[in-house]
Design an enzyme around this catalytic site. Structure first.
Site: not given
Ligand code: RIB
Length: 304
Positions: A9, A11, A186, A251-254, A289
């Site tokens: 995506n 953002d 989460n 994006a902390a989870g990512d 970010g």
């Molecule tokens: O996990 C964060 C992400 O969730 C963002 O970057 C946004 O694009 C959504 O997909």
């Protein structure tokens, strides 16, 4: 090798003093356009830490699509299997982040919503390559759920370690659970999947136990600054969070999932991988970010 099958995506991020109430207009502080998407964020997290990382997914045939592919490439992610879908716009997320680092996000899937059978064929090419050794497959829920289920089946059949981030929260079919090696909800996602509120560590332990009983080998309930709960066949235990001052939790989870996958890919034990995941997640909340917040190995060494 790490394969990420999922969303990409752009953002559109607004910084605002507080999150607006329904019907309210607020004057914000700033606006930026930055690369994101749960799949792409996880891929960048893995690649920045040094893992050989392939992204499988779709962007639209627009300027965002081109910028998103370039961002993946500049971070070292292999993009040969990212399809430019001229029939759609790129996925976008409108994100508001307030002065307390809280956020809300609306995702419009665009090309991510077209991820389908041809993308599964591209995934299969990577999974069935005998020259690349053991594989880790990272999945999330920003592409169509039936395709995620098929991707999990393919990963399971190929002997890959399948890690599912069940985000954004949605119900999962019962036959998906046994295909997953590690599930990383989460609190909100654990709540929806378990059907009961997750307010305490005890609640998170109960959810982890339930998901394990449904067939998942290992469950990590991510609780942000409250730490995490891990459940597997030996029971459940709590892991404390790194104490940090959050500026942006997007994006902390990512970041967490990328940190986990990269350490497992290097052959680290699950406990060591979990520690790295906690650290990478903590690092990401100290930076604004999504992809921009992911640490390199050097960043992690300097961190705390
Ligand atoms: O996990 C964060 C992400 O969730 C963002 O970057 C946004 O694009 C959504 O997909």
């Amino acid at each position: 090798m790490i394969i990420v099958f999922g969303s990409i995506n752009m953002d559109l991020v607004t910084r605002t003093p507080r999150l607006p109430a329904a019907g309210e207009t607020l004057i914000g502080h700033s606006f930026v356009t930055v690369p994101g998407g749960k799949g792409a964020n996880q891929a960048v997290a893995c690649a920045r830490l040094g893992a050989q990382t392939h992204m499988v997914g779709r962007v639209g045939g627009d300027v965002f699509g081109q910028a998103l592919v370039e961002s993946l490439q500049s971070n070292g992610v292999q993009t040969g299997r990212v399809f430019v879908d001229g029939s759609e716009s790129s996925g976008i997320a409108t994100i508001a982040v307030d002065d307390n680092a809280q956020n809300n996000i609306i995702v419009v899937p665009g090309a991510n919503g077209n991820v389908g059978q041809t993308d599964l064929i591209r995934l299969d090419e990577l999974l069935s390559d005998p020259t690349t050794g053991e594989k880790i497959l990272l999945l999330q829920l920003e592409v169509p759920l039936p395709i995620v289920v098929q991707a999990a089946e393919m990963g399971h059949r190929a002997g890959a370690t399948v890690i599912l981030d069940p985000a954004p929260a949605q119900e999962l079919p019962a036959d998906l659970y046994p295909l997953i090696n590690v599930l990383t909800p989460n609190e909100t996602e654990a709540e929806l999947l378990s059907g009961f509120p997750i307010e305490t560590v005890n609640d998170a332990e109960s959810a982890a136990r339930l998901f394990h009983q449904r067939g998942i080998q290992r469950v990590i309930v991510k609780m942000g600054d409250r730490g995490a709960v891990v459940g597997d066949k030996s029971g459940e235990h709590y892991v404390a969070a790194y104490p940090v001052t959050a500026v942006d939790t997007v994006a902390a989870g990512d970041a967490f999932n990328g940190g986990l996958a990269e350490a497992l890919d290097r052959g680290e034990s699950f406990d060591a991988a979990l520690q790295q995941a906690m650290k990478v997640g903590a690092f990401a909340v100290t930076r604004p970010g999504a992809q921009d917040a992911m640490p390199t190995k050097a960043d992690l060494q300097d961190f705390m």
